[in-house]
Scaffold this motif. Structure first.
Motif, mmCIF file in Angstrom:
data_model
loop_
_atom_site.group_PDB
_atom_site.id
_atom_site.type_symbol
_atom_site.label_atom_id
_atom_site.label_comp_id
_atom_site.label_asym_id
_atom_site.label_seq_id
_atom_site.Cartn_x
_atom_site.Cartn_y
_atom_site.Cartn_z
ATOM 1 N N HIS A 61 0.856 -1.180 0.000
ATOM 2 C CA HIS A 61 0.000 0.000 0.000
ATOM 3 C C HIS A 61 0.894 1.233 0.000
ATOM 4 N N SER A 112 1.093 3.514 1.907
ATOM 5 C CA SER A 112 1.576 3.872 3.245
ATOM 6 C C SER A 112 2.853 3.126 3.611
ATOM 7 N N VAL A 131 -3.317 -2.392 6.720
ATOM 8 C CA VAL A 131 -3.902 -1.046 6.746
ATOM 9 C C VAL A 131 -5.379 -1.127 7.116
#
Length: 807
Positions: A91, A93, A100
């Motif tokens: 992801h 992030s 997540v």
């Protein structure tokens, strides 16, 4: 300076350093009520709904056809769906997408409308909140031909997202165990009936979706799948009532991305059961979809009645409440961007939905009336009858409406009112009988406590029309005393004169019946008073124990046992062993719990068979692993059962087989005319009641094994089993104590009634709430309605669950 605080320098300064920022899921654990409502049994079950709602959203998107929910024996629960599976992979992030979803608040696929066109979960907090509030959680994703897994504890990942191996299915399996550091109420556990009611509702609202609930603690199983969806929901609502037309009216339509489903059918009762949903969420406070439905229903019915000249004997138009009398209806809307009023999502606010629902109901209902003239005439005739009853009731209502002291009116003659005028400080006791009412009037605190004695059993409002109900003297007195007015559209909850309305009846079958009749009245005629939490049930004590000059009131059998053990164990000693009084007391309580649980387990097992297996078979785990070991244990058990005449066993047969490495013993025990079959496998040890029984037995034996000899003064007593020991102790501890069992409130004098039931310092009150309106409606209809067959079925299904029966 005398009025000012001169110790400012000693107070802590409130500055920038005092502002805390809670990272990640820490905020959820710090303030769980903000995310799941509360940490009571309601919040405990809400965790399940959050995960199941995600699976249902997959169904709404067209990918999930089956959801399997399993309650495990260790108190955990798993939700298995065959949707697309939780996304995995890197992801933006820097974390895996699965991590997540389950560890970051406000992360999800429901914000841009791409992955989910319609959903109930709008905030992206459901999965991560469940993870944060679970002592352990495991997520499996079956996706792209592979199975992935990650494990968490209290929201913190314990492993990376692991690729387990290939898989031929798709979907997600979430297994979690709620954290008892958060949910601290003793005995907190998943309730099969609570979950099954919720899942039945979900299956009705999503035609074709199969939801299966399994309980490994009891082997209970429930399957919900309805091809006709909300139409079958209405049939279910009317199961315990008599429908006045055979066909359930059903129609569906879509406009401006709003999908509307409506199903309805009238029955011969006098109450409406209308439930509305938005994106599968029960909007029990209503909203724009309900307003649209009600408006169209009133307009279309009046228009058809006028057009067909069905109102010739009735001069006025029929009102909405007349048309809705006896109507069971479901309104379900699916909206792309739902606007809910308030945090709880219980009222729909989308303005456009009102017009869409209204136009659909106007068109489709008018068409149904035209195509079905005979049932349409029956429906309108019932509406006219309701209107006539409303006119008759209007005059009766005026008589029952409470007049204020300013216009010369008065409260019911039998009632003793309180002096306080602030409703939040006032209490009204509804007391069974004039005798108890007289004692309560003498005992009460005249400043804040009012007493209204009720003579006999009030009318069952489930079977009575509004005007007949208002002619009942006891009901008229209650309406007059409460001051709210009467009738769903005429009640003003702000005018209620008492914020504690306490039902106080005897602890016998008649008292239970009166309590049920009163609750039926409040639920059907003053639901707002119940919803605000103003209704309570008094819990008067069952026993009074007097020893010398001191007396104690005890709420129930368990409290009596606790009292006797706390006052009468000094003279007991276990021979040859030093045991503290506190440990001896706990041992005796554990013996009581053990035999009570053993008896309760007899709905599933022969309790003597279970007793033998748990207490007399050494290393039961080993005996259940092999056919020969289990045969030996069962053979010894047969000898024991048949050599104890007091058990009354006349025959024991068994069938032991091994298949796929699993040993099964089917034991058939015959006692006179009764027959009990007990199936024993290794799964027996996973059953929650068996786990509890083994723990209790271990704790009891940890104090003293059998045979047990006690010294009581200069006398010794020996016991071969713990039950005999328990009965001897309870008999001995009662000596010198006068125990009175109260059968009715009238047996108490005013001082006793004040001490036990009226004094806020000592009394126990049970607040009545409505957690599930559909289930409550069904229960009242079954138990209090006209139809006998549903009541007979209810009694047959629940007979074995009765703990005590007063006949």
């Amino acid at each position: 300076m005398s009025g000012m605080n001169t110790n400012v320098d000693q107070q802590k300064v409130y500055g920038a350093d005092d502002i805390q920022v809670l990272e990640g899921l820490e905020a959820v654990r710090k303030r769980p009520g903000m995310y799941i409502g509360d940490t009571t049994i309601r919040g405990y079950h809400h965790l399940v709904y959050e995960i199941v709602d995600n699976a249902v959203d997959e169904s709404l998107a067209g990918y999930c056809k089956r959801i399997l929910v399993t309650i495990h024996a260790d108190g955990s629960l798993s939700v298995d769906d065959d949707g697309r599976g939780v996304p995995v992979g890197s992801h933006k992030s820097g974390k895996d997408a699965m991590e997540v979803v389950y560890t970051v608040l406000h992360a999800g696929g429901k914000f841009d409308g791409g992955a989910y066109k319609v959903s109930g979960g709008l905030h992206g907090v459901g999965a991560s909140v469940v993870n944060a509030l679970s002592s352990r959680c495991q997520v499996e994703s079956h996706k792209n031909g592979n199975q992935y897994r990650q494990q968490y504890e209290r929201g913190i990942p314990q492993t990376p997202v692991e690729k387990i191996g290939p898989t031929t299915r798709t979907g997600t399996v979430v297994t979690f165990k709620p954290d008892l550091d958060i949910f601290k109420e003793p005995g907190m556990a998943f309730d099969f009936n609570t979950l099954s009611n919720r899942f039945r509702e979900m299956a009705f609202l999503n035609a074709g979706l199969h939801i299966c609930l399994k309980d490994e603690r009891t082997d209970k199983k429930a399957d919900f799948q309805y091809t006709s969806g909300v139409a079958e929901f209405v049939s279910y609502l009317n199961e315990s009532k008599k429908a006045i037309h055979n066909e359930v009216i059903y129609f569906r339509g879509e406009k401006d991305n709003v999908d509307v489903e409506v199903a309805m059918q009238w029955n011969d009762s006098y109450t409406e059961s209308i439930y509305c949903y938005a994106n599968n969420i029960n909007t029990f406070e209503g909203g724009t979809h309900l307003i649209g439905f009600r408006g169209a229903l009133t307009r279309t019915t009046n228009s058809y009645a006028a057009q067909k000249n069905l109102l010739k004997d009735y001069k006025d138009s029929i009102e909405g409440e007349d048309i809705r009398e006896g109507l069971a209806a479901i309104i379900s809307v699916k909206v792309r961007e739902p606007l809910f009023e308030g945090q709880t999502k219980t009222k729909l606010g989308n303005a456009e939905v009102k017009g869409i629902v209204e136009s659909l109901v106007n068109e489709k209902l008018a068409d149904w009336f035209d195509r079905n003239p005979s049932p349409a005439k029956t429906i309108v005739t019932k509406c006219v009858e309701a209107a006539r009853a409303r006119d008759a009731a209007r005059k009766a209502r005026e008589l029952t409406r409470r007049k204020t002291a300013l216009d010369g009116g008065s409260l019911p003659g039998k009632m003793a009112d309180c002096q306080e005028r602030d409703p939040s400080k006032c209490e009204l006791y509804l007391v069974e009988g004039d005798s108890a009412g007289g004692s309560a009037k003498q005992a009460r605190d005249r400043k804040t406590q009012a007493v209204l004695p009720l003579k006999g059993k009030i009318l069952n409002v489930e079977k009575a029309r509004f005007d007949k109900m208002l002619s009942n003297d006891e009901i008229k007195m209650m309406i007059s005393a409460l001051g709210t007015g009467i009738g769903k559209d005429n009640i003003n909850a702000d005018k209620v004169r008492y914020h504690k309305i306490i039902i106080m009846t005897d602890a016998d079958v008649d008292g239970s019946h009166i309590r049920t009749l009163l609750l039926t009245f409040f639920y059907r005629q003053m639901p707002v008073v119940l919803e605000k939490g103003f209704i309570y049930i008094a819990q008067p004590p069952l026993y009074r124990a007097k020893k010398g000059q001191s007396e104690t009131y005890l709420k129930d059998e368990a409290a009596l046992t606790e009292y006797l053990l706390s006052t009468g164990l000094d003279s007991f000693k276990i021979k040859g062993k030093e045991v503290a009084i506190a440990d001896l007391r706990q041992m005796i309580l554990n013996i009581q719990k053990f035999y009570a649980l053993l008896k309760a387990s007899s709905t599933k097992y022969d309790q003597d068979v279970l007793y033998y297996l748990l207490t007399k078979v050494e290393k039961l785990e080993d005996a259940l692993r092999s056919e020969s070991a289990l045969k030996g244990a069962v053979s010894d058990m047969k000898t024991w059962l048949q050599s104890n005449p007091s058990l009354g066993v006349t025959e024991v047969t068994e069938n032991i087989a091994e298949q796929d490495g699993k040993v099964t013993a089917t034991i058939n025990t015959v006692r006179y005319a009764d027959r009990k079959v007990t199936v024993v496998t290794s799964d027996l040890l996973k059953a929650s009641e068996v786990i509890e029984l083994r723990n209790l037995w271990k704790a009891i034996q940890g104090i003293s094994a059998l045979p047990l000899t006690i010294e009581q003064g200069a006398t010794e007593h020996s016991f071969e089993d713990y039950n005999s020991f328990f009965e001897h102790v309870m008999t001995s501890t009662k000596k010198g104590i006068y125990i009175q069992r109260y059968k009715g409130l009238g047996e108490m004098n005013p001082e006793q009634l004040w001490d036990t039931t009226l004094n806020p310092e000592n009394r126990r009150l049970l607040r009545v709430t409505i957690d599930d309106a559909v289930a409550a409606d069904e229960t009242f209809s079954v138990l209090m309605g006209e139809q006998v067959e549903p009541r007979r079925k209810f009694i047959n299904d629940n007979a074995l669950m009765v703990k005590s029966l007063d006949v």
